[in-house]
Design an enzyme around this catalytic site. Structure first.
Site, mmCIF file in Angstrom:
data_model
loop_
_atom_site.group_PDB
_atom_site.id
_atom_site.type_symbol
_atom_site.label_atom_id
_atom_site.label_comp_id
_atom_site.label_asym_id
_atom_site.label_seq_id
_atom_site.Cartn_x
_atom_site.Cartn_y
_atom_site.Cartn_z
ATOM 1 N N ASP A 291 15.788 3.215 -16.087
ATOM 2 C CA ASP A 291 15.122 4.481 -16.379
ATOM 3 C C ASP A 291 14.938 4.566 -17.890
ATOM 4 O O ASP A 291 15.735 4.033 -18.660
ATOM 5 C CB ASP A 291 16.029 5.627 -15.880
ATOM 6 C CG ASP A 291 15.457 7.023 -16.095
ATOM 7 O OD1 ASP A 291 14.230 7.154 -16.212
ATOM 8 O OD2 ASP A 291 16.256 7.984 -16.127
ATOM 9 N N HIS A 292 13.874 5.200 -18.298
ATOM 10 C CA HIS A 292 13.759 5.543 -19.716
ATOM 11 C C HIS A 292 14.803 6.588 -20.074
ATOM 12 O O HIS A 292 15.115 7.472 -19.264
ATOM 13 C CB HIS A 292 12.383 6.132 -20.009
ATOM 14 C CG HIS A 292 11.250 5.162 -19.875
ATOM 15 N ND1 HIS A 292 9.971 5.562 -19.571
ATOM 16 C CD2 HIS A 292 11.193 3.827 -20.012
ATOM 17 C CE1 HIS A 292 9.171 4.510 -19.527
ATOM 18 N NE2 HIS A 292 9.893 3.439 -19.787
ATOM 19 N N TYR A 441 13.215 10.919 -16.535
ATOM 20 C CA TYR A 441 12.656 11.184 -15.200
ATOM 21 C C TYR A 441 11.750 10.051 -14.731
ATOM 22 O O TYR A 441 10.803 10.277 -13.988
ATOM 23 C CB TYR A 441 11.894 12.527 -15.189
ATOM 24 C CG TYR A 441 12.598 13.592 -15.964
ATOM 25 C CD1 TYR A 441 13.761 14.179 -15.457
ATOM 26 C CD2 TYR A 441 12.167 13.981 -17.222
ATOM 27 C CE1 TYR A 441 14.452 15.136 -16.191
ATOM 28 C CE2 TYR A 441 12.851 14.931 -17.956
ATOM 29 C CZ TYR A 441 13.998 15.501 -17.432
ATOM 30 O OH TYR A 441 14.684 16.434 -18.157
ATOM 31 N N HIS A 442 12.090 8.809 -15.092
ATOM 32 C CA HIS A 442 11.251 7.659 -14.784
ATOM 33 C C HIS A 442 12.027 6.537 -14.101
ATOM 34 O O HIS A 442 11.932 5.380 -14.512
ATOM 35 C CB HIS A 442 10.612 7.116 -16.070
ATOM 36 C CG HIS A 442 9.738 8.079 -16.784
ATOM 37 N ND1 HIS A 442 9.464 7.974 -18.141
ATOM 38 C CD2 HIS A 442 9.059 9.172 -16.344
ATOM 39 C CE1 HIS A 442 8.659 8.966 -18.505
ATOM 40 N NE2 HIS A 442 8.404 9.696 -17.430
ATOM 41 N N PRO A 443 12.795 6.792 -13.043
ATOM 42 C CA PRO A 443 13.548 5.707 -12.408
ATOM 43 C C PRO A 443 12.618 4.710 -11.717
ATOM 44 O O PRO A 443 11.617 5.089 -11.091
ATOM 45 C CB PRO A 443 14.426 6.434 -11.384
ATOM 46 C CG PRO A 443 13.684 7.694 -11.072
ATOM 47 C CD PRO A 443 13.023 8.085 -12.356
#
Length: 517
Positions: A291-292, A441-443
């Site tokens: 994730d980011h 919020y980028h998994p």
């Protein structure tokens, strides 16, 4: 009753695009099963309201396990449980990523996923008549645009970047990715453009498309090693739906691997411990989770910041944390309201230079704690497990401070609120990062695409070791793209539709149901 040709699990960013493209062929029948409800909540359409939807009925409200690299914190992971998926509650930023991201996928064996091959699909997605036609498309379902009248403090951010020597780009999705500028937004006529609004709703009147909401798919059905359909729970009843051709799983980076695991596709030892019969021993399912990271560096405002007209974040900068980096690994997102983890408090009206780590080295896992679909999976992104991630974020604080010190911010700059001007020692800065950085919020990555033994799907998105089953969503990314992931998730849906159509041996229709692929 004739079987649907394709069952699409999940009406998120990829699923909406996939279902809409497949049903362009009137002879192809598609049923979409979405666990959430319709996207009728008023806040979904209001661009500045996206943070208010976390923890509501449209959010799965996942959370991580305690993160050792993040001061033991448990991080909240909002994910869309609604038609449109997370595109119905995200920040509406539309950036494709660095072309080198996709070339790296192809270099690792994912033929057809290089940037040159994907560019026509990116262009097909969009309607940008004033863009450079070498890079931007026209006539597509989505109309991304930068803010027409950006907040003046967002403009100050871009000017500050120019002032301290960073390049400025006119279009992150055009010729220059690196630098500062105004990113595209998925906002049209003042309303959110979710994947549902752009793809699924316009297609919903087609007689060959059925959309079923409130349908939580709990298990894939198999006959031997062939996936034949799905089992789902709706209104308290368990039902089954068979697919004539294929099941296409687009449930996202959390629910797609969880569904495979519950269905017996995954690491055999772990499945046996949970009493799940093994259909296919596939060790990579749930691995490669990454994730980011995002961290707010904040200043109090010297004058009131004008109220939001868009999504609270209109300008960005991509830059490298070290001179030798091959591509930018940091994404600075300017947010003209306070943005920080709930463990901190700052003065109302403060503004944020958010530091995003977009090339993380840390990798985690998603596992099942129970075979029961009602029990949420164990999410361990292993935040800041790699020292390189920590050092890049520390460097990012210094770069954010340099931007904020520029003359362009002079009318807006008050006291540094976080981490605070007194936090200068390297050890103190590392401690702040561990306490302040959380999810962007980028998994991605939990059903990794590739050709090695750790891959879950091949470049054709078929799940290895079984037939009749593909995965098409952010979970297939081998490595995360260097920007907000929603644009690429939509692209994956577009690409999946092309792969399915290209490999159909004969036309698929309700009257011509195939029993194998």
């Amino acid at each position: 009753m004739d079987l649907p040709d394709y069952v699409v699990v999940g009406a998120g960013s990829a699923g909406c695009a996939l279902a809409a493209r497949l049903t362009e062929d009137a002879d192809v029948r598609v049923v979409v099963l979405e666990a959430g409800g319709p996207d009728s909540l008023e806040a979904i359409g209001i661009p500045a309201a996206w943070p208010t939807m976390w923890g509501t009925e449209v959010d799965w409200a996942y959370e991580t396990t305690p993160q050792a690299g993040s001061a033991g914190q448990i991080h909240q992971w909002p994910r869309g449980k609604v038609i449109g998926g997370s595109s119905s509650l995200n920040g509406m930023v539309y950036i494709r990523g660095n072309p080198a991201d996709f070339d790296a996928w192809a270099y690792d064996g994912c033929d057809g996923w290089d940037h040159a091959s994907l560019l026509p699909l990116f262009k097909r997605m969009e309607d940008v008549p004033d863009g450079d036609p070498a890079f931007r498309g026209t006539g597509g379902p989505i109309a991304p645009r930068p803010a027409a009248t950006p907040n003046p403090i967002s403009t100050a951010f871009v000017e500050a970047a120019r002032e301290v020597g960073h390049p400025v780009t006119e279009d992150f999705n055009g010729e220059r990715f690196e630098g500062a500028g105004f990113h595209d937004l998925l906002i049209k006529d003042g309303r959110r453009q979710s994947a549902a609004a752009a793809y699924l709703h316009p297609a919903s009147s087609r007689p060959n498309l059925e959309i079923v909401t409130g349908a939580h798919v709990v298990r894939l059905l198999f006959a031997g090693d062939r996936c034949t359909g799905v089992e789902y729970v709706r209104d308290g009843r368990t039902e089954q739906l068979l697919a004539g051709a294929e099941v296409l799983v687009s449930a996202g980076a959390i629910d797609s691997p969880a569904l495979l695991l519950r269905s017996g596709v995954g690491p055999a030892g772990e499945l046996a411990e949970l009493g799940i019969d093994v259909v296919c021993d596939l060790p990579g399912v749930g691995r490669n989770l990454h994730d980011h990271l995002l961290m707010g560096v904040l200043w109090e405002a010297a004058q009131p910041v004008p109220p939001p007209a868009y999504n609270l974040a209109e300008s960005s900068m991509f830059a490298r944390s070290r001179p030798g980096a091959h591509v930018p690994d940091l994404h600075f997102m300017f947010i003209h309201v306070p943005f920080h983890l709930p463990t901190f408090a700052v003065a109302e009206g403060s503004w944020t230079i958010a530091v995003g780590l977009v090339r993380p080295a840390s990798r985690g896992t998603l596992r099942l704690g129970s075979a029961d679909a009602a029990v949420k999976p164990l999410i361990d992104p292993a935040y800041l497990a790699a020292d390189a991630d920590l050092e890049a974020m520390v460097t990012g604080i210094g770069m954010a401070r340099e931007l904020a010190a520029a003359n362009a911010f002079a009318p807006w700059r008050g006291r540094e609120a976080l981490p605070g001007a007194d936090v200068q020692d390297p050890a103190a800065l590392r401690d702040f990062v561990r306490r302040a950085a959380g999810t962007y919020y980028h998994p991605v990555g939990t059903c990794r695409m590739g050709i090695g033994q750790d891959a879950v799907v091949g470049p054709d998105l078929r799940v290895r070791g079984v037939s009749g089953l593909r995965v098409a969503d952010a979970s297939i990314m081998p490595d995360i793209v260097s920007a907000n992931t929603n644009t690429t998730a939509i692209l994956i849906g577009e690409k999946a539709a092309d792969l399915v159509r290209a490999e159909a041996a004969v036309p698929v229709s309700p009257g011509n149901v195939r029993v194998g692929v």
